[in-house]
Design a protein around this motif. Structure first.
Motif, short mmCIF file in Angstrom:
data_model
loop_
_atom_site.label_atom_id
_atom_site.label_comp_id
_atom_site.label_asym_id
_atom_site.label_seq_id
_atom_site.Cartn_x
_atom_site.Cartn_y
_atom_site.Cartn_z
N MET A 233 0.83 -1.20 0.00
CA MET A 233 0.00 0.00 0.00
C MET A 233 0.87 1.26 0.00
O MET A 233 0.54 2.27 -0.64
CB MET A 233 -0.92 0.01 1.23
N LYS A 234 2.00 1.19 0.68
CA LYS A 234 2.94 2.32 0.70
C LYS A 234 3.54 2.52 -0.69
O LYS A 234 3.68 3.66 -1.16
CB LYS A 234 4.05 2.05 1.72
N GLN A 235 3.90 1.41 -1.35
CA GLN A 235 4.42 1.49 -2.72
C GLN A 235 3.38 2.09 -3.66
O GLN A 235 3.71 2.88 -4.55
CB GLN A 235 4.84 0.11 -3.21
N LEU A 236 2.14 1.67 -3.48
CA LEU A 236 1.05 2.20 -4.31
C LEU A 236 0.91 3.71 -4.11
O LEU A 236 0.78 4.47 -5.08
CB LEU A 236 -0.25 1.48 -3.95
N ASP A 237 0.97 4.13 -2.86
CA ASP A 237 0.87 5.56 -2.54
C ASP A 237 2.02 6.34 -3.15
O ASP A 237 1.82 7.39 -3.78
CB ASP A 237 0.85 5.73 -1.02
N ASN A 238 3.24 5.84 -3.01
CA ASN A 238 4.42 6.53 -3.56
C ASN A 238 4.36 6.61 -5.09
O ASN A 238 4.72 7.63 -5.68
CB ASN A 238 5.70 5.81 -3.13
N SER A 239 3.90 5.53 -5.72
CA SER A 239 3.81 5.52 -7.18
C SER A 239 2.79 6.54 -7.68
O SER A 239 3.03 7.22 -8.69
CB SER A 239 3.42 4.12 -7.68
N LEU A 240 1.69 6.66 -6.98
CA LEU A 240 0.67 7.66 -7.35
C LEU A 240 1.22 9.07 -7.20
O LEU A 240 0.91 9.96 -7.99
CB LEU A 240 -0.58 7.49 -6.49
N LYS A 241 2.05 9.28 -6.18
CA LYS A 241 2.66 10.61 -5.98
C LYS A 241 3.64 10.94 -7.09
O LYS A 241 3.70 12.08 -7.56
CB LYS A 241 3.37 10.65 -4.63
N ILE A 242 4.42 9.95 -7.52
CA ILE A 242 5.40 10.17 -8.58
C ILE A 242 4.70 10.39 -9.92
O ILE A 242 5.06 11.27 -10.70
CB ILE A 242 6.36 8.98 -8.68
N GLY A 243 3.65 9.59 -10.18
CA GLY A 243 2.87 9.74 -11.41
C GLY A 243 3.61 9.27 -12.64
O GLY A 243 4.54 8.46 -12.57
N GLY A 244 3.19 9.77 -13.80
CA GLY A 244 3.80 9.35 -15.06
C GLY A 244 3.16 8.09 -15.60
O GLY A 244 2.00 7.78 -15.31
N THR A 245 3.93 7.35 -16.38
CA THR A 245 3.44 6.11 -16.99
C THR A 245 3.65 4.98 -15.99
O THR A 245 4.69 4.32 -15.97
CB THR A 245 4.18 5.82 -18.30
N ILE A 246 2.65 4.73 -15.14
CA ILE A 246 2.81 3.80 -14.03
C ILE A 246 1.75 2.70 -14.01
O ILE A 246 1.68 1.92 -13.07
CB ILE A 246 2.76 4.55 -12.67
N GLY A 247 0.92 2.62 -15.04
CA GLY A 247 -0.18 1.66 -15.04
C GLY A 247 0.25 0.23 -14.80
O GLY A 247 -0.32 -0.48 -13.98
N ARG A 248 1.29 -0.21 -15.50
CA ARG A 248 1.75 -1.60 -15.36
C ARG A 248 2.34 -1.84 -13.98
O ARG A 248 2.17 -2.92 -13.39
CB ARG A 248 2.78 -1.91 -16.45
N LYS A 249 3.06 -0.85 -13.46
CA LYS A 249 3.65 -0.98 -12.13
C LYS A 249 2.56 -1.12 -11.07
O LYS A 249 2.63 -1.96 -10.18
CB LYS A 249 4.53 0.23 -11.82
N LEU A 250 1.52 -0.29 -11.17
CA LEU A 250 0.41 -0.35 -10.21
C LEU A 250 -0.30 -1.70 -10.29
O LEU A 250 -0.69 -2.26 -9.26
CB LEU A 250 -0.59 0.78 -10.48
N ASP A 251 -0.44 -2.22 -11.49
CA ASP A 251 -1.09 -3.51 -11.67
C ASP A 251 -0.31 -4.61 -10.96
O ASP A 251 -0.89 -5.50 -10.32
CB ASP A 251 -1.21 -3.82 -13.17
#
Length: 295
Positions: A233-251
């Motif tokens: 959940m922390k990784q998900l939060d950090n990835s959302l903050k960074i943004g960009g092309t992150i769809g595959r990473k979030l998946d």
């Protein structure tokens, strides 16, 4: 920090250079790759590679459908000419069919001009550079409008995902509280059950009871899974903050979070925890569906 960008959007651009007006429309939906489909009039096809470069410079993923239309602003700018060679080929083919099938009918002009590419529009203006610049200007405007819509969609997606994340964190904290009582509750139930079966005539074997409780405690320990789940959940939060092309990473992160919550559900037979696990899985599935639309 970059914006979260949705793969769903629409953009339109129109450019008029005084000789012609180009209209460009772009529609995008989610796709694992960058899938570009371009539909243009025949005289704009030589510029398709330029169109693809514009799209690839701005869009990373999604199915991208592009529609281009050209309107000439004066009669002198375009001429409709017949493709006589192709018309003759159609005529020969039809006469051969009539002969083989013994069909007696005359081929009319109305029929001939309905065949594809018999009448062809040609741009009288020989300056292809002007045409290219006009198309690119319309495309750039369409892409700009598309990105605005995709960013707005992305903002809403992030809000929805974060709302689900907050609920999940609360539910995981509930699981942690319930898990602290699992062993003590099991001990009480086990002692009560043994007393009911043996009665007061038999002395309770504390050693065997202790071993059974230790075994159960080890088997039902979910602390590691909870720690890893919170890390996801922390990784998900950090990835959302960074943004960009992150769809595959979030998946990928959501897949790992699902793995942990499934393990928690299989380790613990407590009814309260089982019900919470179901709620968490439903929320994770909701997030996963939303992530499918993120670039």
């Amino acid at each position: 920090m970059a914006n979260i960008i949705s793969m769903t959007g629409y953009g339109k651009g129109i450019h008029n250079d005084g000789k012609r007006s180009i209209t460009a429309e772009i529609k995008t939906i989610n796709n694992r790759y960058c899938d570009i489909n371009i539909k243009t009039p025949r005289n704009l096809r030589p510029i398709e590679e330029n169109i693809r470069k514009i799209l690839k410079n701005s869009l990373q993923r999604g199915r991208i459908d592009v529609y281009l239309n050209i309107d000439y602003l004066s009669e002198s700018d375009t001429t409709i000419v017949p493709n006589l060679y192709l018309a003759q080929q159609y005529n020969n083919a039809i006469n051969e069919i009539k002969k083989d099938l013994n069909i007696d009918s005359n081929l009319s002009l109305d029929t001939i001009i309905k065949f594809q590419d018999i009448l062809v529009s040609k741009d009288n203006n020989k300056d292809e550079e002007e045409l290219r610049l006009c198309v690119e200007a319309a495309m750039n405007e369409a892409v700009s409008n598309l990105i605005i819509m995709r960013k707005n969609e992305g903002i809403q997606l992030e809000k929805d995902i974060r709302s689900s994340m907050e609920k999940i964190v609360e539910l995981i904290d509930e699981i942690s509280k319930y898990s602290e009582k699992i062993v003590s509750d099991y001990k009480e139930k086990l002692e009560l059950r043994i007393s009911e079966l043996l009665g007061s005539k038999h002395e309770l074997d504390e050693g065997r009871l202790y071993n059974e409780i230790v075994f159960y405690a080890d088997k039902s320990d979910i602390n590691e899974e909870i720690v890893r789940f919170k890390s996801h959940m922390k990784q998900l939060d950090n990835s959302l903050k960074i943004g960009g092309t992150i769809g595959r990473k979030l998946d990928f992160i959501i897949q790992e979070a699902n793995r942990e919550i499934n393990t928690i559900g299989s380790k613990v037979g407590d009814l309260n925890i089982t019900q919470i696990v179901i709620e968490v899985k439903n929320l994770l599935e909701k997030i996963r569906e939303q992530i499918q639309n993120i670039e």
